[in-house]
Design an enzyme around this catalytic site. Structure first.
Site, PDB file in Angstrom:
ATOM      1  N   HIS A   1       3.401  -3.089   7.116  1.00 16.95           N
ATOM      2  CA  HIS A   1       2.303  -2.170   6.806  1.00 16.95           C
ATOM      3  C   HIS A   1       2.113  -1.182   7.951  1.00 16.95           C
ATOM      4  O   HIS A   1       2.676  -1.329   9.030  1.00 16.95           O
ATOM      5  CB  HIS A   1       0.983  -2.946   6.636  1.00 16.95           C
ATOM      6  CG  HIS A   1       0.920  -3.783   5.404  1.00 16.95           C
ATOM      7  ND1 HIS A   1       0.209  -3.408   4.284  1.00 16.95           N
ATOM      8  CD2 HIS A   1       1.468  -4.991   5.110  1.00 16.95           C
ATOM      9  CE1 HIS A   1       0.325  -4.341   3.353  1.00 16.95           C
ATOM     10  NE2 HIS A   1       1.083  -5.316   3.832  1.00 16.95           N
TER      11      HIS A   1
ATOM     12  N   GLU B   1       1.619  -4.976  11.134  1.00 28.50           N
ATOM     13  CA  GLU B   1       1.069  -3.618  11.196  1.00 28.50           C
ATOM     14  C   GLU B   1       1.825  -2.843  12.270  1.00 28.50           C
ATOM     15  O   GLU B   1       1.817  -3.217  13.435  1.00 28.50           O
ATOM     16  CB  GLU B   1      -0.426  -3.664  11.528  1.00 28.50           C
ATOM     17  CG  GLU B   1      -1.268  -4.436  10.522  1.00 28.50           C
ATOM     18  CD  GLU B   1      -1.538  -3.664   9.240  1.00 28.50           C
ATOM     19  OE1 GLU B   1      -1.215  -2.450   9.208  1.00 28.50           O
ATOM     20  OE2 GLU B   1      -2.058  -4.264   8.281  1.00 28.50           O
TER      21      GLU B   1
ATOM     22  N   HIS C   1       0.868  -1.184   0.000  1.00 30.21           N
ATOM     23  CA  HIS C   1       0.000   0.000   0.000  1.00 30.21           C
ATOM     24  C   HIS C   1       0.903   1.233   0.000  1.00 30.21           C
ATOM     25  O   HIS C   1       1.717   1.423   0.908  1.00 30.21           O
ATOM     26  CB  HIS C   1      -0.918   0.008   1.220  1.00 30.21           C
ATOM     27  CG  HIS C   1      -1.876  -1.140   1.238  1.00 30.21           C
ATOM     28  ND1 HIS C   1      -2.130  -1.889   2.373  1.00 30.21           N
ATOM     29  CD2 HIS C   1      -2.634  -1.689   0.256  1.00 30.21           C
ATOM     30  CE1 HIS C   1      -3.009  -2.840   2.083  1.00 30.21           C
ATOM     31  NE2 HIS C   1      -3.330  -2.734   0.809  1.00 30.21           N
TER      32      HIS C   1
END
Length: 348
Positions: free
Chosen positions: A164, A228, A67
């Protein structure tokens, strides 16, 4: 192109200068110890010229920017790449870095046309097929993972941390998703490595997915995780001191330093398992909680989580926590994962 990269040792800048690809691969040596190979834009491998004998050999993949707006992992990886290129750090284990979606980094968006972390394990070629750059890139990233892992003996440990940051704040700032791996025990050592990185919360997934980490886990038996590391922030706005534990442990991993891990202890980490994934069936899908609700917010049995198509979506377990709520996904995609505590998973 080697001179362009080595003039400033900034692989991110090199990648963003060539967001759609490079004309051909190139390679060079660092000292007498490491072969560096640039396979594509955002794809760089550090291959030790001699096998490291002080530890069992590892094959390490660190990926970021699947992303494009998740900047902290990009900065973490780029810093380590720079330290390797300047020989401040020497790779003792074969290491591949993947900067997933360079055009989306330029665009400062999560993706351009389609969420790339829904395009792995062959999803890139289903339906409409390889019709745009993100589908083509997802397939290429799969191929690079395969080339890297198949370039070394299959009995060596394979590791893939797909880094991420999350769209929203979280009650547990740093957490990792352990992909579904039927028939294989979970690794207590890996969980404690992540804890040493400051990632103190693990979610055990309950079914196959089309994420990058699941691809590496399922296809190559890698110890793979979606990690994350906090909340999405623009470049220049990350407090990098919050990632020092992660930076330190990834550097130790690649450079073959002793990791000094504690023995696995469930008391030292928060363990959850996914009890269900709620997919969007109708365009009118709407959550019943505030937009700013944090990841790991908890709800009790009977509470209304969402409404769609004239029906209510209720909490089914005595208590369920939620992660990754996103009502704006296309029909058919996941809107939220629901979690329950996982005290009895098969961890060794």
């Amino acid at each position: 192109m080697q001179h362009e990269l080595m003039d400033n040792h900034d692989f991110l800048a090199f990648t963003l200068a060539h967001p759609h690809g490079i004309a051909q691969r190139f390679s060079f040596e660092l000292g007498q110890h490491t072969q560096v190979e640039v396979w594509d834009t955002g794809v760089i491998a550090f291959l030790p010229k001699e096998k490291y004998t002080a530890q069992a050999p590892k094959q390490v993949i660190l990926s970021c920017a699947v992303h494009g707006n998740e900047t902290a992992p990009i900065e973490i990886c780029n810093r380590l790449i720079t330290e390797l290129l300047t020989e401040k750090v020497q790779a003792k284990h074969r290491t591949l870095f993947l900067i997933g979606n360079p055009p989306a980094i330029h665009n400062q968006t999560r993706f351009i046309e389609e969420n790339m972390n829904r395009l792995f394990s062959g999803a890139h070629s289903k339906g409409e097929g390889l019709t745009h750059a993100e589908r083509i890139r997802a397939k290429a990233l799969e191929d690079y993972v395969a080339e890297f892992y198949l370039g070394a003996p299959s009995n060596e440990q394979r590791i893939h941390y797909d880094l991420h940051t999350a769209i929203r704040p979280s009650k547990h700032e740093k957490f990792a998703i352990y992909p579904y791996r039927p028939g294989r025990a979970y690794s207590g050592e890996q969980i404690m490595f992540l804890a040493a990185c400051g990632v103190d919360t693990i979610l055990f997934h309950h079914e196959p997915t089309t994420t990058f980490s699941y691809y590496s886990s399922e296809q190559f038996n890698a110890d793979a995780f979606t990690v994350e590391l906090g909340k999405v922030m623009p470049f220049g706005q990350n407090d990098m001191s919050r990632f020092e534990q992660t930076q330190t442990m990834l550097t130790k991993l690649v450079s073959g330093e002793a990791l000094g891990l504690s023995a696995f202890s469930a008391e030292k980490v928060n363990l959850y398992k996914v009890c269900r994934s709620i997919n969007k069936r109708f365009e009118d899908f709407a959550f019943n909680f505030a937009d700013q609700a944090e990841n790991f917010s908890a709800f009790t049995k009977g509470e209304v989580l969402a409404t769609e198509g004239g029906e209510q979506v209720l909490v089914e377990q005595p208590q369920e926590a939620i992660v990754f709520p996103n009502a704006k996904v296309p029909v058919g995609q996941r809107t939220v994962l629901c979690l329950v505590p996982a005290p009895n998973e098969n961890i060794r």
